[in-house]
Structure formats: C-alpha cells, structure tokens
Design a protein around this motif. Structure first.
Motif, PDB file in Angstrom:
ATOM      1  N   ALA A  75       0.819  -1.216   0.000  1.00  0.00           N
ATOM      2  CA  ALA A  75       0.000   0.000   0.000  1.00  0.00           C
ATOM      3  C   ALA A  75       0.854   1.267   0.000  1.00  0.00           C
ATOM      4  O   ALA A  75       0.378   2.336  -0.389  1.00  0.00           O
ATOM      5  CB  ALA A  75      -0.920   0.010   1.223  1.00  0.00           C
ATOM      6  N   PHE A  76       2.113   1.140   0.407  1.00  0.00           N
ATOM      7  CA  PHE A  76       2.961   2.323   0.555  1.00  0.00           C
ATOM      8  C   PHE A  76       3.649   2.745  -0.742  1.00  0.00           C
ATOM      9  O   PHE A  76       4.208   3.839  -0.821  1.00  0.00           O
ATOM     10  CB  PHE A  76       4.038   2.074   1.616  1.00  0.00           C
ATOM     11  CG  PHE A  76       3.490   1.840   2.996  1.00  0.00           C
ATOM     12  CD1 PHE A  76       2.612   2.730   3.585  1.00  0.00           C
ATOM     13  CD2 PHE A  76       3.856   0.710   3.719  1.00  0.00           C
ATOM     14  CE1 PHE A  76       2.105   2.514   4.857  1.00  0.00           C
ATOM     15  CE2 PHE A  76       3.363   0.486   5.000  1.00  0.00           C
ATOM     16  CZ  PHE A  76       2.482   1.392   5.562  1.00  0.00           C
ATOM     17  N   THR A  77       3.626   1.873  -1.781  1.00  0.00           N
ATOM     18  CA  THR A  77       4.373   2.156  -3.004  1.00  0.00           C
ATOM     19  C   THR A  77       3.637   1.644  -4.240  1.00  0.00           C
ATOM     20  O   THR A  77       3.247   0.473  -4.263  1.00  0.00           O
ATOM     21  CB  THR A  77       5.762   1.466  -2.975  1.00  0.00           C
ATOM     22  OG1 THR A  77       6.432   1.775  -1.773  1.00  0.00           O
ATOM     23  CG2 THR A  77       6.617   1.914  -4.157  1.00  0.00           C
ATOM     24  N   PRO A  78       3.459   2.455  -5.268  1.00  0.00           N
ATOM     25  CA  PRO A  78       2.968   1.908  -6.536  1.00  0.00           C
ATOM     26  C   PRO A  78       3.956   0.869  -7.057  1.00  0.00           C
ATOM     27  O   PRO A  78       5.181   1.046  -6.930  1.00  0.00           O
ATOM     28  CB  PRO A  78       2.924   3.128  -7.462  1.00  0.00           C
ATOM     29  CG  PRO A  78       2.872   4.309  -6.535  1.00  0.00           C
ATOM     30  CD  PRO A  78       3.673   3.912  -5.332  1.00  0.00           C
ATOM     31  N   ILE A  79       3.469  -0.233  -7.613  1.00  0.00           N
ATOM     32  CA  ILE A  79       4.343  -1.336  -8.027  1.00  0.00           C
ATOM     33  C   ILE A  79       3.975  -1.797  -9.425  1.00  0.00           C
ATOM     34  O   ILE A  79       2.828  -2.137  -9.686  1.00  0.00           O
ATOM     35  CB  ILE A  79       4.236  -2.531  -7.051  1.00  0.00           C
ATOM     36  CG1 ILE A  79       4.525  -2.093  -5.610  1.00  0.00           C
ATOM     37  CG2 ILE A  79       5.197  -3.645  -7.454  1.00  0.00           C
ATOM     38  CD1 ILE A  79       4.266  -3.183  -4.581  1.00  0.00           C
ATOM     39  N   LEU A 139      13.022   3.303   5.872  1.00  0.00           N
ATOM     40  CA  LEU A 139      14.075   3.579   4.896  1.00  0.00           C
ATOM     41  C   LEU A 139      13.495   3.955   3.535  1.00  0.00           C
ATOM     42  O   LEU A 139      13.987   4.880   2.870  1.00  0.00           O
ATOM     43  CB  LEU A 139      14.993   2.365   4.751  1.00  0.00           C
ATOM     44  CG  LEU A 139      15.856   2.015   5.961  1.00  0.00           C
ATOM     45  CD1 LEU A 139      16.623   0.726   5.723  1.00  0.00           C
ATOM     46  CD2 LEU A 139      16.822   3.163   6.280  1.00  0.00           C
ATOM     47  N   MET A 140      12.446   3.248   3.128  1.00  0.00           N
ATOM     48  CA  MET A 140      11.837   3.530   1.831  1.00  0.00           C
ATOM     49  C   MET A 140      11.215   4.922   1.782  1.00  0.00           C
ATOM     50  O   MET A 140      11.124   5.540   0.723  1.00  0.00           O
ATOM     51  CB  MET A 140      10.782   2.465   1.507  1.00  0.00           C
ATOM     52  CG  MET A 140      11.349   1.073   1.264  1.00  0.00           C
ATOM     53  SD  MET A 140      12.407   0.971  -0.195  1.00  0.00           S
ATOM     54  CE  MET A 140      11.177   0.729  -1.476  1.00  0.00           C
ATOM     55  N   LEU A 157      12.671   6.284  -7.583  1.00  0.00           N
ATOM     56  CA  LEU A 157      13.676   5.271  -7.242  1.00  0.00           C
ATOM     57  C   LEU A 157      13.032   4.132  -6.459  1.00  0.00           C
ATOM     58  O   LEU A 157      13.333   2.953  -6.694  1.00  0.00           O
ATOM     59  CB  LEU A 157      14.800   5.912  -6.429  1.00  0.00           C
ATOM     60  CG  LEU A 157      15.907   4.965  -5.943  1.00  0.00           C
ATOM     61  CD1 LEU A 157      16.560   4.259  -7.131  1.00  0.00           C
ATOM     62  CD2 LEU A 157      16.954   5.740  -5.127  1.00  0.00           C
ATOM     63  N   LYS A 158      12.156   4.477  -5.549  1.00  0.00           N
ATOM     64  CA  LYS A 158      11.474   3.467  -4.744  1.00  0.00           C
ATOM     65  C   LYS A 158      10.677   2.517  -5.640  1.00  0.00           C
ATOM     66  O   LYS A 158      10.704   1.298  -5.447  1.00  0.00           O
ATOM     67  CB  LYS A 158      10.556   4.173  -3.734  1.00  0.00           C
ATOM     68  CG  LYS A 158       9.813   3.246  -2.812  1.00  0.00           C
ATOM     69  CD  LYS A 158       9.245   3.998  -1.606  1.00  0.00           C
ATOM     70  CE  LYS A 158       8.373   5.166  -1.977  1.00  0.00           C
ATOM     71  NZ  LYS A 158       7.717   5.786  -0.800  1.00  0.00           N
ATOM     72  N   ILE A 206      13.032   0.087  -7.550  1.00  0.00           N
ATOM     73  CA  ILE A 206      13.597  -0.960  -6.692  1.00  0.00           C
ATOM     74  C   ILE A 206      12.571  -2.054  -6.425  1.00  0.00           C
ATOM     75  O   ILE A 206      12.833  -3.241  -6.601  1.00  0.00           O
ATOM     76  CB  ILE A 206      14.091  -0.359  -5.366  1.00  0.00           C
ATOM     77  CG1 ILE A 206      15.301   0.541  -5.610  1.00  0.00           C
ATOM     78  CG2 ILE A 206      14.447  -1.472  -4.368  1.00  0.00           C
ATOM     79  CD1 ILE A 206      15.734   1.342  -4.397  1.00  0.00           C
ATOM     80  N   VAL A 207      11.391  -1.649  -5.999  1.00  0.00           N
ATOM     81  CA  VAL A 207      10.357  -2.627  -5.653  1.00  0.00           C
ATOM     82  C   VAL A 207       9.870  -3.369  -6.892  1.00  0.00           C
ATOM     83  O   VAL A 207       9.719  -4.601  -6.878  1.00  0.00           O
ATOM     84  CB  VAL A 207       9.173  -1.934  -4.941  1.00  0.00           C
ATOM     85  CG1 VAL A 207       8.065  -2.939  -4.658  1.00  0.00           C
ATOM     86  CG2 VAL A 207       9.637  -1.288  -3.642  1.00  0.00           C
ATOM     87  N   SER A 208       9.644  -2.647  -7.976  1.00  0.00           N
ATOM     88  CA  SER A 208       9.117  -3.272  -9.192  1.00  0.00           C
ATOM     89  C   SER A 208      10.107  -4.263  -9.795  1.00  0.00           C
ATOM     90  O   SER A 208       9.701  -5.304 -10.340  1.00  0.00           O
ATOM     91  CB  SER A 208       8.748  -2.203 -10.224  1.00  0.00           C
ATOM     92  OG  SER A 208       7.749  -1.341  -9.721  1.00  0.00           O
TER      93      SER A 208
END
Length: 267
Positions: free
Chosen positions: A143-147, A240-241, A248-249, A252-254
């Motif tokens: 929920a914290f990052t679009p992926i 950290l994220m 950039l986030k 990394i996640v994707s």
C-alpha cells in the motif's frame, strides 16, 4: 468482550484468516466465519468449538456479489451481535497489465475495495451499538508504493489504507476503534511461497510466520493502534523507503516483483 457477541472474519478458510479464527477462539471470542464455498469452513468451525468451547457460525458465499452480501449480512445481523469486524478477504496477483484479464482486474477491485467498503458500511451501525467495538483491516506493505506488474493490487491496498484511516478519524469520538494492518510477505500457500522464494533474500526480508502476524495484528487492534506494521524488518524497511524519491522506490520494488512473474498463476 461480552460472551454473547461475535467476531466476524472474512476470508476465514485458510491463511491469515484461518489463523485469526484460531487466535480469536483461543481468546474466548465467539466467531462468524465467512468464505467462498468449498473452503472446509464447517470442519474448521467444528474443531474450534471443540477445542475452545466457543460458538462458531459459518456462512459460505461470494463477498464480491453485492446483492448476496447484503442479503446474507441482513440474516447475520438479525441473529448475532457483532462487536469486532476483521476485513481479511482479498486477492492479488503478479503479471504485466497487458497479460492481465479484465475479469481478474474486476475481481481485485470488487473484493478488495467494493465488498470491503460495503460490508463495513453495513456493519458500522451494529458495531456502534456496543460500548467498545473494533474494525481490523488487512492492507499490505504494498500500500505504501505503486508497483509495476501488480498495479491494481497495491492501488487497492492504498485505497484500504486511506479509507479506513479516514474512517478512524471520523469515528474518533465513538467507542468504535479502527486499525489498519500492513503485513509484509506471507507464505500462506505453495503458490505465494514460490513467488516469495523467487525474489531471493530480498523477498524474504520481513517474512514472519502467519501466527505471529495474526498475534501482532490482534494485540495492536485491541489496544486501539491505528497503524500496525508487523515485524521489525518491515518497520525498518518502511522507514528507509520513505527516505527515497518515489521514482527510485518504484524502480527498486518493481524490479524485485518482476521476478515473480514466472511463478504467477494464470490471470
């Protein structure tokens, strides 16, 4: 909680939902279990009643069918006093958007978003009848990052986060407490286990046993915490994220999530 009230758990036939049922029964809660037909709910209910001497009721239907949901919930609320709602049911997947069927996209939105909001809206008047009641909602670290390669799933969990934290504030002057849980990876079955393992060490960072996630979620919810991130590594990862630029986030996640595609079910 009063002995004549019930905790309602959705997606209760396996994984985290089943573990919530076990731990709530262990705490002495009477339980209403909701899941799709064919999930062995009757057997689960029978075992919980024998072991923990609580009342367990079973309802098997598709939450994403709004007419059935409203009909069944009317029957449930007419018979049982509910003072704890655990919105656990959800669905996801990993694939490129062009390889994802419209049916799968609709499934995710209908279950993760529409049915969760509808169920909650219908139950709030009943929950407010009690001096103290609770709503727990399972979001995700996603929920914290679009992926990329998930797209709809993290968006649905971001919706859950926003909706229920807003609801928490709206209900602040009542006895109804709202909490949102943000689990990391969960090895609930062989399929999700393969996807997590495919990401290597990074995929397993923040991995907790399902019983431990349920324990932390229940403890935090009953203590009234609005935001609950189970596991120290997940808390550190989230902190950290937050320091990284969004672009950039997402990269990394994707990049890590893309490794799941060969292990994904057909969507």
């Amino acid at each position: 909680m009063p002995h004549n009230t019930y905790t309602l758990i959705t997606g209760a036939s396996s994984g985290l939902g089943k573990e919530f049922a076990i731990q709530c029964a262990r705490k002495g809660h009477n339980i209403i279990l909701i899941a799709l037909p064919g999930g062995n709910l009757q057997s689960i209910a029978h075992n919980l009643e024998l072991e923990y001497q609580v009342s367990v009721k079973v309802f098997e239907f598709d939450l994403s069918n709004s007419e059935i949901l409203k009909s069944r919930l009317s029957v449930i609320t007419a018979q049982y006093a509910i003072d704890f709602l655990i919105n656990n049911a959800g669905v996801g997947g990993t694939s490129s958007i062009t390889d994802t069927s419209l049916e799968r996209i609709d499934d995710i939105i209908m279950l993760n978003v529409r049915s969760t909001v509808l169920l909650t809206h219908l139950l709030i008047p009943h929950l407010l009848r009690h001096k103290q009641s609770y709503i727990m909602n399972i979001a995700s670290m996603a929920a914290f990052t679009p992926i990329a390669y998930k797209t709809v799933y993290p968006a649905s969990k971001a919706f859950i986060s926003s909706f229920f934290l807003g609801l928490k504030e709206e209900l602040a002057s009542t006895g109804l407490s709202v909490s949102v849980i943000y689990p990391g990876p969960i090895m609930t079955n062989s399929h999700t286990s393969r996807r997590i393992i495919s990401q290597g060490l990074k995929g397993k960072m923040g991995l907790l046993p399902t019983p431990e996630i349920a324990r932390i979620a229940l403890k935090g919810t009953l203590a009234g915490y609005p935001v609950i991130i189970p596991g120290l590594m997940n808390k550190i990862n989230h902190a950290l994220m937050q320091l990284l630029p969004l672009s950039l986030k997402m990269k990394i996640v994707s990049r890590e999530v893309k490794k799941e595609i060969p292990f994904a079910l057909s969507v």
